[in-house]
Structures are given as C-alpha cells and as structure tokens.
Enzyme design. Structure first.
Site, mmCIF file in Angstrom:
data_model
loop_
_atom_site.group_PDB
_atom_site.id
_atom_site.type_symbol
_atom_site.label_atom_id
_atom_site.label_comp_id
_atom_site.label_asym_id
_atom_site.label_seq_id
_atom_site.Cartn_x
_atom_site.Cartn_y
_atom_site.Cartn_z
ATOM 1 N N SER A 249 0.838 -1.197 0.000
ATOM 2 C CA SER A 249 0.000 0.000 0.000
ATOM 3 C C SER A 249 0.875 1.249 0.000
ATOM 4 C CB SER A 249 -0.896 0.004 1.243
ATOM 5 O OG SER A 249 -0.091 0.147 2.412
ATOM 6 N N ASP B 89 -7.745 3.153 -6.691
ATOM 7 C CA ASP B 89 -8.934 3.221 -5.853
ATOM 8 C C ASP B 89 -9.628 4.558 -6.062
ATOM 9 O OD1 ASP B 89 -10.894 3.220 -3.967
ATOM 10 O OD2 ASP B 89 -9.586 2.852 -2.239
ATOM 11 N N GLU C 154 -11.955 -0.291 -7.986
ATOM 12 C CA GLU C 154 -12.999 -0.521 -6.985
ATOM 13 C C GLU C 154 -14.230 0.299 -7.339
ATOM 14 O OE1 GLU C 154 -13.508 0.446 -2.267
ATOM 15 O OE2 GLU C 154 -11.716 -0.671 -2.860
ATOM 16 N N HIS D 178 -12.641 -2.631 6.276
ATOM 17 C CA HIS D 178 -11.256 -2.852 6.653
ATOM 18 C C HIS D 178 -11.138 -2.991 8.175
ATOM 19 C CE1 HIS D 178 -10.046 -0.863 2.681
ATOM 20 N NE2 HIS D 178 -9.637 -2.108 2.618
ATOM 21 N N GLY D 179 -10.245 -3.862 8.594
ATOM 22 C CA GLY D 179 -10.047 -4.074 10.029
ATOM 23 C C GLY D 179 -10.791 -5.311 10.487
ATOM 24 N N GLY E 180 -11.064 -6.008 2.512
ATOM 25 C CA GLY E 180 -11.544 -6.062 3.883
ATOM 26 C C GLY E 180 -11.868 -7.480 4.306
ATOM 27 N N GLY E 181 -10.998 -8.425 3.919
ATOM 28 C CA GLY E 181 -11.286 -9.837 4.168
ATOM 29 C C GLY E 181 -10.960 -10.324 5.558
ATOM 30 N N SER E 182 -10.141 -9.599 6.306
ATOM 31 C CA SER E 182 -9.747 -10.057 7.637
ATOM 32 C C SER E 182 -10.969 -10.202 8.542
ATOM 33 C CB SER E 182 -8.755 -9.074 8.267
ATOM 34 O OG SER E 182 -7.517 -9.089 7.581
ATOM 35 N N ASN F 107 -7.866 -9.781 -0.180
ATOM 36 C CA ASN F 107 -6.845 -8.991 0.507
ATOM 37 C C ASN F 107 -6.850 -9.286 2.005
ATOM 38 O OD1 ASN F 107 -6.673 -7.878 -2.025
ATOM 39 N ND2 ASN F 107 -6.738 -5.768 -1.330
ATOM 40 N N ASP G 272 -4.673 -8.072 5.527
ATOM 41 C CA ASP G 272 -3.652 -7.213 6.124
ATOM 42 C C ASP G 272 -3.743 -7.242 7.646
ATOM 43 O OD1 ASP G 272 -1.615 -5.374 6.437
ATOM 44 O OD2 ASP G 272 -2.804 -3.642 5.861
#
Length: 347
Positions: free
Chosen positions: A53, A131, A161, A212-213, A250-252, A271, A273
């Site tokens: 990033s 993005d 996106e 995200h997160g 935002g897969g986490s 993704n 992170d």
C-alpha cells in the site's frame, strides 16, 4: 520466473475463477513480512500475491525518507531476487492508490516497468490498483480507462474498486454515508467502459458490505449475494466473456461461510492485512513479555543479547505470519494449486 509474468498471472486468475478458489493477497511493509508470505505460500503449494500500500511503501523506504515509490521498488526488487528460491509463483501488486497519489505512487512504478521492458527485463510489478471509489463513478472510470489503456501496452493488470470498503486502511477512511454495496448498474457501467479496451485485463473490487479491520461478530454485515447479482447482470448484458474477476477487500475476520460464498460468485483474490499484522506482532509481544528481564537492561543489569537481538523475535514473527498466510490459503481453497511445474529431477 517465480514472480508471475502477465501470462502466468492471467492463467492463475482464470484457473481460480473456473475452480472457485482465490489467492491470498497479503500486504507487506518490509523484507521480513515479504519473506513470511513466500514461506507460507510455499509450504501450502499455493501461488499468491504480495502487495504494497502507499503507507506500507512509504514505511519501507525509511522514516527519514518516506518515499512510497522508492519503498515499493525496494520490496519488489527483493521479491524478484528471492522468489526463485520458492517452488511457487507470486504476483506483485500495489494496493489502494487514490487519485491524489497516482503521480507519487503508481505512475512512477509504471514508468519503472516501462524502463525495465525497454531494457529487456521483466515487469517490476504484475498489477496496480487504482482506488477511485470515493469519486463519482464516471470520474472513477474516466481515470481507470486511461490507466488501463496505458497498462495494456506494458502487460500490466489494473485493479479498480466500485463501491466503498468501509473502515480505514493507511489513512484512507470511508465516510459515514459511504456506499458500501455495489449495484448491478455500477458493474454494467464498469463493463461497458473497460471492456471497450481490447487486449487489456482488469480486476474489480465490488463491495458487498466489506470493512477494513477486524470487528466482533455481528458488527459487519456482508452480503455476498450482491456479487452474484452483479455477475448475472453483466453476463446477461454482455455475454459470458464479460464475467468479472472479483476481489474481496476487507477480508480479515470474515466468516468461512461468507468467504466461500464469495469464491463461488467469482472472487479470485482476497486482501488480507489486519490478521497478518496481528499474527506478526503477537509473536513479538509474546517473546518480549516472556523474556522481559533479558530484553531490557532492568535495574542496571546487562540483559541477554540473544533475547534482544532483533533477529530472534523477527524470525518468530516471520514464522507466525507465515502460519496465518497458510490459514488463509486453506480458507481460500488454494492449497496445492500452484502452476509451478515440479522439476522431474527432484523425483
């Protein structure tokens, strides 16, 4: 060439979509974190994606420099040098570059690839993400069309996106009234504009409530069926060849049910992170808490060099992050799917 060429990457994407699996795309910020991704992928026999990033790249260049293009080049060159020691392919991607950062991040990296190609060298990166999700869709696609036309000439894949991923990553924060769900109408316009550029390849991050997160269960409401609706609309309008290669941002922290539903609807890249950041840091914290008096020179003592030597705890962090990468590979159904052909001399 273990860093995936354009042809290999396209084959990876095609194979993933056909067989309903996806590649983990892990954000890295250093040589150690890049090594962790390679280790985890190789131990699972899976190809994958290393991505950087804007914030991660600036960090990689050093706190006194903070040059995002320089940091990304440094990580990419490291991966090019070490990837051939691993029996898998890895693609290199840049993540979440907004319009305001294009000239400081993506464009210098594209120029670097153009210079490399002129000298007969392989591309520095495999793909780049623009993005433009915070812009009106027309402005987003106006920029994307120009980028895709340029990328086509250098065998680079574009990721865009449509819709907004909630939460915050590297200072990019979704507004409270952000449009978190992509519509079929959005994706029809994406296909109309970008498919007009023949010979080009792109990925679409369509949003279906992604954030995200990591949040406690129940906080994030994903609706993977949105992806099916978008795919169905595009195929009906433009034919099967227009079916998207989708990206899950935002897969986490997502449930395995939502992940597998997304894969079934055409997600080929997810993704990750936050989860890998935690795995990396958790190992360091555990080491330091367990060896407090050795890591610090407590009460005038000298400590234990074997404990506070960064190599000790960074090796543990690398292993822990690699383990989390392996977990992602398993969740995404990509274990043992590498395109790398085994050397017959190895048995």
């Amino acid at each position: 060439m273990p860093v995936a060429s354009y042809e290999i990457f396209c084959e990876m994407l095609e194979r993933a979509r056909k067989n309903s699996f996806a590649y983990p795309a892990i954000n890295v910020t250093s040589l150690t974190t890049a090594n962790a991704v390679l280790k985890g992928l190789a131990e699972c026999g899976s190809d994958g994606i290393i991505q950087v990033s804007t914030g991660g790249a600036a960090f990689a260049s050093g706190s006194a420099v903070k040059d995002m293009a320089l940091g990304a080049i440094s990580i990419a060159e490291h991966v090019h040098r070490v990837a051939d020691r691993y029996p898998i392919y890895v693609a290199l991607n840049t993540d979440h570059c907004t319009a305001g950062n294009l000239d400081k991040f993506v464009i210098p990296l594209v120029e670097e690839t153009e210079k490399r190609r002129a000298a007969g060298k392989p591309n520095l990166f495999t793909a780049h993400m623009f993005d433009g999700s915070a812009l009106p869709l027309k402005e987003n696609l106006d920029i994307a069309v120009k980028l895709l036309d340029r990328f086509r000439k250098s065998d680079l894949v574009l990721e865009i996106e449509a819709g907004v991923v909630g939460g915050e990553e590297d200072g990019i924060k979704a507004s409270a009234d952000a449009k978190l769900y992509t519509t079929p109408e959005d994706t029809l316009e994406v296909a109309r504009r970008l498919n007009a550029i023949t010979g080009a390849r792109y990925l679409l991050a369509a949003t279906f409530g992604n954030v995200h997160g990591v949040y406690k269960p129940g906080h994030v409401q994903l609706k993977p069926s949105i992806l099916k609706d978008c795919q169905d609309a595009v195929v009906k309008a433009y034919g099967e060849e227009a079916r998207f290669y989708l990206v899950f941002h935002g897969g986490s922290g997502s449930t395995i049910e939502d992940i597998h539903a997304a894969l079934n609807y055409g997600v080929v890249k997810m993704n990750i992170d936050t989860d890998t950041q935690y795995a990396y840091t958790r190992a360091i914290a555990d080491h330091l808490f367990r060896n407090y008096s050795g890591a610090l020179k407590v009460d005038g003592e000298v400590g234990d060099k074997k404990v506070y030597d960064p190599r000790a705890y960074l090796a543990m962090a690398e292993d822990a992050m690699a383990k989390r990468v392996k977990e992602a590979v398993t969740q995404l159904r990509s274990v043992g799917t590498t395109l790398m052909k085994k050397d017959p001399s190895q048995g």
